[in-house]
Design a protein around this motif. Structure first.
Motif, PDB file in Angstrom:
ATOM      1  N   LEU A  66       0.567  -1.149  -0.053  1.00 39.02           N
ATOM      2  CA  LEU A  66       0.116  -0.391  -0.082  1.00 39.02           C
ATOM      3  C   LEU A  66       0.610   1.068   0.421  1.00 39.02           C
ATOM      4  O   LEU A  66       0.551   2.852   0.774  1.00 39.02           O
ATOM      5  CB  LEU A  66      -0.807   0.218   1.540  1.00 39.02           C
ATOM      6  CG  LEU A  66      -2.227  -1.775   0.880  1.00 39.02           C
ATOM      7  CD1 LEU A  66      -2.588  -1.393   2.228  1.00 39.02           C
ATOM      8  CD2 LEU A  66      -3.420  -1.109  -0.137  1.00 39.02           C
ATOM      9  N   GLN A  67       1.531   0.946  -0.936  1.00 38.14           N
ATOM     10  CA  GLN A  67       2.771   2.325  -1.180  1.00 38.14           C
ATOM     11  C   GLN A  67       1.889   3.403  -1.474  1.00 38.14           C
ATOM     12  O   GLN A  67       1.520   3.045  -2.160  1.00 38.14           O
ATOM     13  CB  GLN A  67       4.296   2.309  -1.493  1.00 38.14           C
ATOM     14  CG  GLN A  67       4.968   1.675  -0.691  1.00 38.14           C
ATOM     15  CD  GLN A  67       6.218   1.097  -1.723  1.00 38.14           C
ATOM     16  OE1 GLN A  67       6.821   2.048  -2.658  1.00 38.14           O
ATOM     17  NE2 GLN A  67       6.242   0.068  -1.955  1.00 38.14           N
ATOM     18  N   ALA A  68       1.940   4.848  -0.793  1.00 39.01           N
ATOM     19  CA  ALA A  68       1.293   5.894  -2.331  1.00 39.01           C
ATOM     20  C   ALA A  68       2.240   5.986  -3.693  1.00 39.01           C
ATOM     21  O   ALA A  68       3.158   5.735  -4.027  1.00 39.01           O
ATOM     22  CB  ALA A  68       1.437   7.413  -1.291  1.00 39.01           C
ATOM     23  N   THR A  77       1.521   1.116  -5.218  1.00 37.48           N
ATOM     24  CA  THR A  77       1.307  -0.379  -4.641  1.00 37.48           C
ATOM     25  C   THR A  77       0.032  -1.025  -3.880  1.00 37.48           C
ATOM     26  O   THR A  77      -0.790   0.097  -3.473  1.00 37.48           O
ATOM     27  CB  THR A  77       2.283  -1.048  -3.919  1.00 37.48           C
ATOM     28  OG1 THR A  77       2.506  -0.443  -3.133  1.00 37.48           O
ATOM     29  CG2 THR A  77       3.864  -0.962  -5.442  1.00 37.48           C
ATOM     30  N   ASP A  78      -0.582  -2.723  -3.889  1.00 34.29           N
ATOM     31  CA  ASP A  78      -1.744  -2.817  -3.571  1.00 34.29           C
ATOM     32  C   ASP A  78      -1.346  -3.961  -2.379  1.00 34.29           C
ATOM     33  O   ASP A  78      -0.337  -3.900  -2.182  1.00 34.29           O
ATOM     34  CB  ASP A  78      -2.601  -3.563  -4.441  1.00 34.29           C
ATOM     35  CG  ASP A  78      -1.806  -4.784  -4.993  1.00 34.29           C
ATOM     36  OD1 ASP A  78      -0.348  -4.970  -4.524  1.00 34.29           O
ATOM     37  OD2 ASP A  78      -2.359  -5.278  -5.731  1.00 34.29           O
ATOM     38  N   ASN A  79      -2.311  -4.065  -1.295  1.00 32.16           N
ATOM     39  CA  ASN A  79      -2.436  -4.192  -0.420  1.00 32.16           C
ATOM     40  C   ASN A  79      -1.538  -5.632  -0.423  1.00 32.16           C
ATOM     41  O   ASN A  79      -1.398  -6.507  -0.046  1.00 32.16           O
ATOM     42  CB  ASN A  79      -3.513  -4.810   0.036  1.00 32.16           C
ATOM     43  CG  ASN A  79      -4.249  -6.019  -0.676  1.00 32.16           C
ATOM     44  OD1 ASN A  79      -4.291  -5.699  -2.158  1.00 32.16           O
ATOM     45  ND2 ASN A  79      -5.110  -7.031  -0.436  1.00 32.16           N
ATOM     46  N   LEU A  80      -1.294  -6.292  -1.434  1.00 28.89           N
ATOM     47  CA  LEU A  80      -0.183  -7.292  -1.778  1.00 28.89           C
ATOM     48  C   LEU A  80       1.501  -6.917  -2.423  1.00 28.89           C
ATOM     49  O   LEU A  80       2.374  -7.840  -2.859  1.00 28.89           O
ATOM     50  CB  LEU A  80      -0.462  -9.238  -2.735  1.00 28.89           C
ATOM     51  CG  LEU A  80      -2.046  -9.404  -2.132  1.00 28.89           C
ATOM     52  CD1 LEU A  80      -2.340  -9.755  -3.249  1.00 28.89           C
ATOM     53  CD2 LEU A  80      -1.632  -9.473  -0.703  1.00 28.89           C
ATOM     54  N   GLY A  81       1.321  -5.972  -2.091  1.00 29.61           N
ATOM     55  CA  GLY A  81       2.894  -5.051  -2.406  1.00 29.61           C
ATOM     56  C   GLY A  81       3.168  -5.035  -4.264  1.00 29.61           C
ATOM     57  O   GLY A  81       4.417  -4.892  -4.645  1.00 29.61           O
ATOM     58  N   ARG A  82       2.040  -5.162  -5.167  1.00 32.20           N
ATOM     59  CA  ARG A  82       2.251  -5.241  -6.443  1.00 32.20           C
ATOM     60  C   ARG A  82       1.955  -4.081  -6.784  1.00 32.20           C
ATOM     61  O   ARG A  82       1.026  -3.062  -6.044  1.00 32.20           O
ATOM     62  CB  ARG A  82       1.138  -6.771  -6.890  1.00 32.20           C
ATOM     63  CG  ARG A  82       1.521  -7.748  -6.807  1.00 32.20           C
ATOM     64  CD  ARG A  82       0.028  -8.920  -7.188  1.00 32.20           C
ATOM     65  NE  ARG A  82      -0.871  -8.102  -6.175  1.00 32.20           N
ATOM     66  CZ  ARG A  82      -1.910  -9.080  -6.167  1.00 32.20           C
ATOM     67  NH1 ARG A  82      -1.878 -10.273  -6.889  1.00 32.20           N
ATOM     68  NH2 ARG A  82      -2.985  -8.829  -5.977  1.00 32.20           N
ATOM     69  N   TRP A 261      -5.655   5.432  -4.400  1.00 28.23           N
ATOM     70  CA  TRP A 261      -4.916   5.228  -5.565  1.00 28.23           C
ATOM     71  C   TRP A 261      -5.276   3.727  -5.997  1.00 28.23           C
ATOM     72  O   TRP A 261      -5.453   3.583  -7.409  1.00 28.23           O
ATOM     73  CB  TRP A 261      -3.603   5.496  -5.677  1.00 28.23           C
ATOM     74  CG  TRP A 261      -2.498   4.349  -4.624  1.00 28.23           C
ATOM     75  CD1 TRP A 261      -2.332   3.156  -5.182  1.00 28.23           C
ATOM     76  CD2 TRP A 261      -2.581   4.748  -2.942  1.00 28.23           C
ATOM     77  NE1 TRP A 261      -1.453   2.843  -3.889  1.00 28.23           N
ATOM     78  CE2 TRP A 261      -1.769   3.604  -2.478  1.00 28.23           C
ATOM     79  CE3 TRP A 261      -2.484   6.155  -2.505  1.00 28.23           C
ATOM     80  CZ2 TRP A 261      -1.386   3.211  -1.105  1.00 28.23           C
ATOM     81  CZ3 TRP A 261      -2.433   5.820  -1.281  1.00 28.23           C
ATOM     82  CH2 TRP A 261      -1.909   5.045  -0.558  1.00 28.23           C
ATOM     83  N   LEU A 262      -5.607   2.913  -5.461  1.00 28.36           N
ATOM     84  CA  LEU A 262      -6.396   1.672  -5.565  1.00 28.36           C
ATOM     85  C   LEU A 262      -7.226   1.657  -6.351  1.00 28.36           C
ATOM     86  O   LEU A 262      -8.093   0.728  -6.822  1.00 28.36           O
ATOM     87  CB  LEU A 262      -6.267   0.201  -4.655  1.00 28.36           C
ATOM     88  CG  LEU A 262      -4.987  -0.345  -4.125  1.00 28.36           C
ATOM     89  CD1 LEU A 262      -5.225  -0.864  -2.846  1.00 28.36           C
ATOM     90  CD2 LEU A 262      -4.621  -0.391  -5.136  1.00 28.36           C
TER      91      LEU A 262
END
Ligand SMILES: Nc1ncnc2c1ncn2[C@@H]1O[C@H](COP(=O)(O)OP(=O)(O)O)[C@@H](O)[C@H]1O
Ligand SMILES: [Mg+2]
Lengths: 297, 264
Positions: A66-68, A77-82, A261-262
């Motif tokens: 969950l990086q901005a 990035t999403d909750n799984l770091g993708r 952002w997601l």
């Protein structure tokens, strides 16, 4: 495909006579839509080169998730770091191919049935029209959901099912065109010379019936993309971990309070793409429809 | 001589009205039979009945069409299709609407050849160019779309189409009515030369007795679906028996005439 449309366009346009206001074949809306769709198509085709990361590569460390948005991860990035940008890039492939292939299927079914119906009339016509009415009776989206649940959710089923459930409108449109075109002199002329029914239908009538079909089909591509996103959002479309705009949205909805952002980026992508197809469709209608032209001119 | 085409006591109704009423006529090999009559007299329907291509609303009540010894109405659909365009070519009145606007005229002529399987794809182009030359059009016209051509050129292209398979009978339905006078004459001269060269039998539909005078051997005068007078050109023109025929003949403009004479 785009070239094909442009070509018919010019041939037809010069027949309809010129109108200074619309004389530029590339009307502004069409141009805008075409630019966006071309960019999207390039992104889809060149996905491996455009994507900055592997769309499936996870990084479950807390600082990676969950990086901005940043220079490294354009869309965060999403909750799984993708990497969301890379997932979106691959999602473009899904959206566009579902849109085009589903509409292609409905085009084939709709044009064939509509053509046969309008050309032969009589019992064939009433039979096909009953079928169209049956199709109209079902709320399409629920029909699609039902069939997909039955067949199992995957991208091929999504395309096929959308295609086979959305031809009724096109069928009616093509039928109406055929009904008027089959009485035209050049059709009689071809028949008088012994040209076969199938050739009369596909070489003489169809090309003259295509203008409203192009308009309707272009608008349908946007609609099909929307349906696919909705299905994926509901988990009935493209299955995780494969990325599609719809399932990125699904994953994002749980974090909507702090990871905007997601949801923003896939939402915007769907919006812009559907809007572009609608603009092309409306622009085509404006240029191809002589009645509309008169009203404006 | 045996007629190549015979219509026997044909009666056709549309919505209960007799639009063709007991019509009989013959067409002999190598000769021109004209059907003359004002608009709405049933000339076009008579021509279409020869090919069994009457509008869906029309019903054949009785009568027969004999082409080459065969009863056309009794043939199978594929046998009829073989006659259309191959044995009998047809040219319509309106050159502006008789061609498909989104197809090159050369392709439309070539299509007739392909429809009757009389030519290989490879030989198509030269054959089409040859046909265009035959109707005195530049072979390059084959690559044009109909809207790029004048009325006279289009009508020539349509004649090339009708002549593509070298038919034995040609039906011309007012082929010059929509054209300018000077171009009318050119097209008629073309028809006449093709007729003589190919020894063609022509069914020529017109409302104009001056054309009858130029081309026809036999004349049928038609009014409200009925043939009111029939005979050789000389007989009909010299001593018309029917009032209606006299009126139509009076319409021929003669050199020296001070005013146009119209019937009624
Ligand atoms: N498709 C049709 N439907 C209804 N009536 C028709 C149709 N075609 C011709 N008719 C009628 O049949 C009559 C003869 O028509 P037609 O053969 O076209 O006349 P002509 O060629 O001598 O001008 C006319 O009264 C016309 O109104
Ligand atoms: Mg007529």
């Amino acid at each position: 495909m785009v070239l094909g449309i442009g070509y018919r366009f010019i041939a037809r346009y010069s027949i309809l006579g010129t109108n200074s206001e619309h004389n530029t074949i590339m009307n502004k809306r069409i141009l805008f839509g075409l630019i966006i769709i071309t960019i999207m198509a390039l992104v889809a085709i060149l996905a491996p080169f455009v994507a900055t990361y592997d769309p499936l590569e996870m990084d479950l460390s807390p600082e990676a998730r969950l990086q901005a948005p940043s220079a490294q991860h354009l869309f965060g990035t999403d909750n799984l770091g993708r990497d969301v940008f890379s997932r979106m890039v691959y999602g473009t492939r899904i959206s566009l191919s579902v849109g085009f292939i589903a509409v292609f299927i409905s085009l084939i079914v709709g044009v064939f049935l509509g053509g046969v119906s309008g050309y032969y009339g009589g019992k064939v016509d009433s039979g096909i029209m009953r079928l169209v009415e049956v199709m109209y009776c079902f709320p399409t989206f629920f029909l699609i959901m039902m069939v997909i649940t039955f067949l199992g959710p995957n991208i091929v089923n999504v395309m096929v099912v959308i295609g086979f459930t959305s031809w009724a409108g096109l069928c009616r449109l093509v039928r109406a065109e055929f009904l008027s075109l089959r009485e035209r002199d050049f059709v009689h002329s071809a028949k008088v010379q012994g040209v076969s029914d199938m050739r009369v239908i596909f070489r003489h009538i169809l090309p003259n019936a295509m203008a409203p079909v192009y308009v309707s089909a272009t608008l349908s591509v946007g609609g099909a993309i929307l349906v696919e996103s909705a299905l994926s959002f509901l988990g009935l479309g493209v299955q995780i971990p494969t990325a599609s705009w719809g399932n990125i949205l699904t994953a994002g909805k749980n974090y909507i309070d702090f990871a905007w952002w997601l949801t923003l980026f896939p939402g915007m992508a769907i919006l812009i793409t559907v809007l572009s197809f609608n603009m092309i469709g409306e622009g085509l209608r404006e240029v191809l429809d002589p009645k509309l032209k008169e009203r404006k001119g | 001589m045996e007629p190549i085409l015979i219509i026997n006591n044909l009666i056709v109704t549309i919505a209960g009205r007799r639009v063709i009423d007991d019509v009989s006529l013959e067409l002999y090999p190598g000769r021109v039979t004209a059907i003359v009559g004002e608009s709405g007299s049933g000339k076009t329907l008579t021509a279409l009945s020869v090919l069994d291509l009457l509008p869906e609303t029309a019903k054949v009540v009785s009568g027969e069409v004999i082409f080459d010894g065969k009863d056309v109405f009794k043939l199978r659909e594929d046998e009829k299709r073989k006659i259309r365009g191959f044995d009998i070519g047809m040219v319509f009145q309106e050159p502006f609407t008789a061609l498909n606007p989104v197809m090159k005229v050369g392709d439309q002529v070539g299509e007739v050849l392909l429809a009757h399987n009389i030519i290989k794809k490879k030989e198509l182009k030269p054959k089409v160019r040859e046909l265009f030359e035959q109707v005195k059009l530049s072979p390059n016209v084959a690559d044009s779309y109909p809207h790029e051509l004048s009325g006279g050129m289009r009508q020539r292209a349509v004649i090339a189409m009708a002549m593509a398979c070298d038919p034995r009978v040609l039906i011309l339905d007012e082929p010059t009515t929509a054209l300018d006078v000077s171009i009318q004459e050119e097209v008629l001269a073309l028809v006449s030369s093709i007729q003589k060269k190919n020894n063609l039998s022509i069914l020529f539909i017109t409302h104009d007795f001056s054309i009858v005078n130029m081309l026809a051997n036999e004349v049928c005068v038609m009014k409200e679906g009925i043939i009111v007078e029939k005979g050789s050109r000389e007989d009909v023109l010299r001593s018309p028996q029917n009032e209606y025929t006299k009126k139509l003949i009076d319409c021929i403009p003669r050199i020296g005439d001070k005013r146009d004479r119209l019937p009624g």
